[in-house]
Scaffold this motif. Structure first.
Motif, PDB file in Angstrom:
ATOM      1  N   GLU A  10       1.098  -0.854  -0.048  1.00 52.40           N
ATOM      2  CA  GLU A  10       0.371   0.211   0.270  1.00 52.40           C
ATOM      3  C   GLU A  10       1.097   1.741   0.141  1.00 52.40           C
ATOM      4  O   GLU A  10       0.308   2.392  -0.948  1.00 52.40           O
ATOM      5  N   GLN A  11       2.483   0.920   0.951  1.00 45.44           N
ATOM      6  CA  GLN A  11       3.267   1.995   1.049  1.00 45.44           C
ATOM      7  C   GLN A  11       3.984   2.537  -0.308  1.00 45.44           C
ATOM      8  O   GLN A  11       3.742   3.437  -1.081  1.00 45.44           O
ATOM      9  N   ILE A  12       3.519   1.636  -1.411  1.00 43.79           N
ATOM     10  CA  ILE A  12       4.827   1.613  -2.231  1.00 43.79           C
ATOM     11  C   ILE A  12       3.455   1.863  -3.124  1.00 43.79           C
ATOM     12  O   ILE A  12       4.257   3.194  -4.692  1.00 43.79           O
ATOM     13  N   SER A  13       2.347   1.844  -3.265  1.00 37.54           N
ATOM     14  CA  SER A  13       1.528   2.246  -4.382  1.00 37.54           C
ATOM     15  C   SER A  13       1.579   3.861  -4.139  1.00 37.54           C
ATOM     16  O   SER A  13       1.419   4.744  -4.956  1.00 37.54           O
ATOM     17  N   VAL A  71       7.186  -2.202 -10.778  1.00 39.52           N
ATOM     18  CA  VAL A  71       7.660  -1.311 -10.110  1.00 39.52           C
ATOM     19  C   VAL A  71       7.235  -1.797  -8.853  1.00 39.52           C
ATOM     20  O   VAL A  71       8.502  -2.435  -8.112  1.00 39.52           O
ATOM     21  N   THR A  72       6.099  -2.165  -8.458  1.00 37.08           N
ATOM     22  CA  THR A  72       5.727  -2.318  -7.229  1.00 37.08           C
ATOM     23  C   THR A  72       6.583  -4.450  -6.931  1.00 37.08           C
ATOM     24  O   THR A  72       7.061  -4.564  -6.032  1.00 37.08           O
ATOM     25  N   ARG A  73       6.345  -5.309  -8.254  1.00 38.17           N
ATOM     26  CA  ARG A  73       6.941  -6.373  -7.755  1.00 38.17           C
ATOM     27  C   ARG A  73       8.972  -6.176  -7.592  1.00 38.17           C
ATOM     28  O   ARG A  73       9.362  -7.658  -6.966  1.00 38.17           O
ATOM     29  N   THR A 125      12.440   2.400 -18.822  1.00 33.41           N
ATOM     30  CA  THR A 125      13.001   3.480 -18.853  1.00 33.41           C
ATOM     31  C   THR A 125      12.065   4.058 -17.052  1.00 33.41           C
ATOM     32  O   THR A 125      12.384   4.432 -16.457  1.00 33.41           O
ATOM     33  N   THR A 126      11.180   4.054 -17.857  1.00 30.75           N
ATOM     34  CA  THR A 126       9.606   5.206 -17.315  1.00 30.75           C
ATOM     35  C   THR A 126       9.661   4.167 -15.609  1.00 30.75           C
ATOM     36  O   THR A 126       9.522   5.217 -14.850  1.00 30.75           O
ATOM     37  N   VAL A 127       9.776   2.998 -16.155  1.00 29.23           N
ATOM     38  CA  VAL A 127       9.032   1.900 -15.087  1.00 29.23           C
ATOM     39  C   VAL A 127      10.515   2.120 -13.888  1.00 29.23           C
ATOM     40  O   VAL A 127      10.717   1.876 -12.357  1.00 29.23           O
ATOM     41  N   LEU A 128      11.850   2.063 -14.246  1.00 28.06           N
ATOM     42  CA  LEU A 128      13.550   2.043 -13.334  1.00 28.06           C
ATOM     43  C   LEU A 128      13.027   4.289 -12.608  1.00 28.06           C
ATOM     44  O   LEU A 128      13.887   3.155 -11.606  1.00 28.06           O
TER      45      LEU A 128
END
Length: 233
Positions: free
Chosen positions: A155-158, A180-182, A200-203
């Motif tokens: 939840e905090q990651i979200s 990103v979460t995983r 790149t956006t994910v990183l």
């Protein structure tokens, strides 16, 4: 043996006082120092090795496997090995010989050598590639088995991703959000895809999550183009 001065220094620096005995025993050891198979053949003939000696046949299999490795495959089947092996073995010193028969002999079932390993389903792999691939596999297995101890919940990651989206002015796709979460919760995680899919956006989003928990990422790249792209991004 007529080796160049630079190669003589490198070989003797590696084998030290055993240099002479090591090269008499197996002149094909010079393949590891950059000498061609043909040049090794000439030395082997001078030192009294036969064209069908186990040392020569094993070295030819290893050399063919490295040629296949350079073309992108860490293993080879009997059929994939046969043609390059026949070509290597068709000349000994300066004399033509029956490369086809020698290749068959070299690839006989159960033929053992320290130069390569015989894997399941009759696949061959050079010892060098086997050691490297095994080490990578063991390290990945270790990383996968160790649980990540993060101070952030999903939840905090979200919430952190939402902060990132608001700052950037766009929303991640569902797959990017999941990536990103995983990635934040696994020691080993692969994110792949073609150009323009948003890696790149994910990183960038992932590093935003890391910054919140004071983790400093270290980036590595196998290619200069990738390193330049990461630096720019």
């Amino acid at each position: 043996l007529g080796l160049s001065v630079s190669m003589s220094f490198r070989v003797s620096g590696f084998y030290l006082q055993d240099t002479a005995s090591k090269l008499r025993e197996d002149p094909y050891r010079l393949l590891a120092f950059g000498l061609s198979f043909r040049e090794c053949d000439k030395l082997a003939a001078k030192l009294g090795h036969a064209m069908d000696s186990p040392i020569r046949l094993a070295a030819a299999v290893e050399e063919a496997l490295y040629d296949i490795l350079n073309r992108g495959s860490t293993v080879a089947t009997h059929n994939e090995l046969f043609e390059p092996l026949t070509k290597l073995l068709s000349t000994f010193s300066v004399k033509p010989c029956d490369g086809h028969a020698l290749a068959s002999q070299a690839l006989q079932a159960g033929y053992s050598s320290e130069n390569y390993v015989l894997l399941a389903e009759g696949r061959y792999q050079s010892n060098g590639a086997f050691v490297m691939e095994s080490a990578v596999a063991e390290q990945i297995a270790l990383l996968v088995s160790i649980p990540v101890q993060l101070v952030m919940t999903n939840e905090q990651i979200s919430e952190t991703i939402c902060d990132y989206e608001q700052a950037k002015g766009f929303r991640l796709t569902a797959l990017q959000h999941e990536a990103v979460t995983r990635a934040a919760r696994h020691n080993f995680f692969i994110i792949n895809g073609g150009a323009g899919v948003g890696k790149t956006t994910v990183l960038d989003a992932l590093y935003h999550v890391f910054r919140q928990i004071h983790i400093v990422p270290i980036q590595l790249a196998l290619a200069g183009k990738a390193a330049k792209r990461m630096t720019e991004a």
